[in-house]
Design an enzyme around this catalytic site. Structure first.
Site, short mmCIF file in Angstrom:
data_model
loop_
_atom_site.label_atom_id
_atom_site.label_comp_id
_atom_site.label_asym_id
_atom_site.label_seq_id
_atom_site.Cartn_x
_atom_site.Cartn_y
_atom_site.Cartn_z
N HIS A 141 0.84 -1.15 0.01
CA HIS A 141 0.07 0.05 -0.07
C HIS A 141 0.81 1.10 0.00
O HIS A 141 0.20 2.24 -0.39
CB HIS A 141 -0.92 0.04 1.30
CG HIS A 141 -1.85 -1.06 1.40
ND1 HIS A 141 -2.92 -1.31 0.24
CD2 HIS A 141 -2.27 -1.95 2.26
CE1 HIS A 141 -3.77 -2.18 0.56
NE2 HIS A 141 -3.23 -2.55 1.65
N GLY A 149 -1.99 1.85 4.99
CA GLY A 149 -2.48 0.56 5.46
C GLY A 149 -1.39 -0.29 6.03
O GLY A 149 -0.98 -1.33 5.38
N ASP A 176 -2.92 -11.14 -1.42
CA ASP A 176 -3.64 -10.52 -0.41
C ASP A 176 -4.91 -10.02 -0.63
O ASP A 176 -5.42 -9.89 -1.83
CB ASP A 176 -2.69 -9.10 -0.26
CG ASP A 176 -2.78 -8.59 1.39
OD1 ASP A 176 -1.74 -8.72 2.15
OD2 ASP A 176 -3.90 -8.01 1.46
N HIS A 178 -6.69 -7.47 0.32
CA HIS A 178 -6.66 -6.23 -0.17
C HIS A 178 -6.18 -5.85 -1.39
O HIS A 178 -5.17 -6.55 -1.84
CB HIS A 178 -5.75 -5.38 1.13
CG HIS A 178 -6.59 -5.45 2.69
ND1 HIS A 178 -5.83 -6.30 3.33
CD2 HIS A 178 -7.63 -4.62 3.03
CE1 HIS A 178 -6.54 -6.17 4.58
NE2 HIS A 178 -7.63 -5.21 4.32
O1 V1P Z 1 -9.48 1.23 7.22
C1 V1P Z 1 -8.45 1.59 7.33
C2 V1P Z 1 -8.37 3.16 7.32
C3 V1P Z 1 -9.45 3.97 8.22
N1 V1P Z 1 -9.42 4.98 7.13
C4 V1P Z 1 -10.56 5.62 6.91
C5 V1P Z 1 -8.79 4.16 6.26
N2 V1P Z 1 -7.50 1.30 7.62
C6 V1P Z 1 -7.27 -0.43 7.53
C7 V1P Z 1 -5.90 -0.91 7.05
C8 V1P Z 1 -6.03 -2.15 6.30
C9 V1P Z 1 -4.53 -2.53 6.00
C10 V1P Z 1 -4.31 -3.87 5.39
C11 V1P Z 1 -2.59 -3.92 5.04
C12 V1P Z 1 -2.43 -5.10 4.08
O2 V1P Z 1 -3.15 -5.14 2.86
C13 V1P Z 1 -0.89 -5.42 3.75
C14 V1P Z 1 -0.10 -5.38 4.70
O3 V1P Z 1 -2.96 -6.45 4.61
C15 V1P Z 1 -7.46 -0.76 9.13
C16 V1P Z 1 -8.50 -1.85 9.58
C17 V1P Z 1 -9.06 -2.50 8.84
N3 V1P Z 1 -10.13 -3.22 9.67
O4 V1P Z 1 -9.24 -2.50 7.45
N4 V1P Z 1 -6.55 -0.18 9.97
C18 V1P Z 1 -7.09 -0.79 11.13
N5 V1P Z 1 -8.12 -1.83 10.99
C19 V1P Z 1 -6.47 -0.53 12.30
C20 V1P Z 1 -6.78 -1.52 13.41
C21 V1P Z 1 -6.29 -1.11 14.74
C22 V1P Z 1 -5.45 -0.01 14.83
C23 V1P Z 1 -5.10 0.85 13.83
C24 V1P Z 1 -5.60 0.39 12.73
ZN ZN Z 2 -4.04 -7.21 3.36
CA CA Z 3 -4.75 -8.42 -3.64
#
Ligand code: V1P
Ligand code: ZN
Ligand code: CA
Length: 332
Positions: A141, A149, A176, A178
């Site tokens: 990302h 991300g 992945d 995502h």
């Molecule tokens: O949804 C978001 C943010 C909130 N904004 C509006 C966007 N972030 C997600 C990021 C997910 C990253 C995935 C990485 C990968 O593709 C590669 C390493 O796997 C997110 C989420 C979620 N449930 O999607 N951030 C968090 N949860 C989070 C949880 C706890 C503390 C901080 C962030």
């Molecule tokens: Zn992912």
């Molecule tokens: Ca993918």
């Protein structure tokens, strides 16, 4: 060196790399769990594997994709006191906030992480190895001038840039759950790098991009491929679609090398992905990729059920090495 590596699969590892990755807030200790499982299944003592210690990336290598402003900021934050709550607007502008809090020694981490995939790419580019595994890379990302991300720097883009000097055409496959947005954005104008991401595409699911009609731009039109999948996708759907699309791409694109991001967050019981893939399904995808017999860099990525992610990457290592995993779970 090249004689030692000849016909071997390289496994990228250093204590430093695992120590840095273990400190990532969303993936605390995951790197150790993965490496311990791989090692304790005796996969690293197989005769066709060699453990390679990577070197750190140089500042120039980091800046070969990322903007100087962003890398200079990471450098200035290397000794940032993380116990103080003094986040500035400037940090947020560069994505250093919610998903990517400023971690201790963030620049050292970035150099070490990018170095691991740069070292892997150089082994392939120099034809020292035909297959390289780096389960600690795969941060798809990160953008040119921002973190996103959980990804601070995009080791994948930098590795592909190096490989593209030696391989005319490369396919990037992103398993992945995502969307691989950072890698796609970096190469969406190129007809030499075909990016192919399979991902869940549903309301509010991060990063909310990767629609099927997102196909690349200008010279790169048709060389960006996106396979959006429904919430809860299972093996049958994922593997059937993967087989059809991957066969078609391999037949038509005539790639000289592959880079595969093997994120484990599509697995059943992953708290972020919330889908229903199993080791068997993702294993079938990897076996299909292996049949193409091209120089390949296998990378890690997401995976938030840590034991299951470790199981996946240990299993994929065994498929790549063409060895069976013992039925006995290692005592350790
Ligand atoms: O949804 C978001 C943010 C909130 N904004 C509006 C966007 N972030 C997600 C990021 C997910 C990253 C995935 C990485 C990968 O593709 C590669 C390493 O796997 C997110 C989420 C979620 N449930 O999607 N951030 C968090 N949860 C989070 C949880 C706890 C503390 C901080 C962030
Ligand atoms: Zn992912
Ligand atoms: Ca993918």
């Amino acid at each position: 060196m090249s004689e030692i590596l000849k016909n071997k699969i390289a496994y990228i590892y250093s204590d430093d790399l695992v120590t840095h990755c273990d400190k990532l807030p969303a993936m605390k200790n995951r790197a150790s769990i993965v490496h311990d499982l791989v090692r304790n299944y005796n996969l690293l003592s197989q005769e066709n594997i060699v453990v390679v210690k990577p070197r750190d990336a140089t500042e120039d290598e980091l800046k070969s994709f990322h903007s100087s402003d962003y890398i200079d900021l990471l450098k200035s934050l290397n000794s940032f006191d993380t116990s103080l709550d003094n986040i500035e607007d400037n940090h947020l502008e560069f994505g250093l906030g919610y998903d990517n809090v400023i971690i201790e020694n963030v620049f050292d981490f970035a150099s070490c992480l990018v170095g691991s995939s740069v070292s892997a790419a150089r082994l392939l580019a120099a034809k020292k190895c035909k297959t390289v595994i780096n389960w600690f890379g795969g941060w798809h990302h990160a953008q040119r001038d921002s973190a996103a991300g959980f990804c601070y720097v995009n080791d994948i883009v930098i590795a592909i840039q190096i490989m593209s000097k030696f391989f005319d055409k490369i396919i990037y496959v992103d398993l992945d759950i995502h969307h691989g947005d950072g890698v796609q954005n970096a190469f969406e104008y190129s007809s030499k790098i075909l990016t192919l991401s399979f991902h869940k595409y549903s309301q509010g699911f991060f990063p909310n991009t990767g629609n099927i009609d997102d196909i690349g731009q200008s010279q790169g039109k048709y060389y960006t491929m996106n396979i959006p999948l429904k919430d809860g996708v299972c093996d049958k759907t994922y593997v059937d679609i993967f087989n059809e699309v991957f066969s078609m791409v391999i037949e038509n694109f005539k790639a000289e090398a592959l880079v595969v991001q093997c994120g484990g967050d599509g697995l059943i019981e992953d708290p972020l992905g919330q889908c229903n893939l199993t080791l068997k399904g993702l294993g079938e995808c990897i076996n299909k990729i292996l049949k193409s017999d091209l120089p390949t860099l296998f990378l890690g990525g997401g995976g938030y059920n840590f034991p299951n992610t470790a199981r996946l990457w240990a299993y994929l290592t065994s498929l790549i090495l063409k060895t069976d995993l013992s039925n006995d779970i290692p005592d350790t």
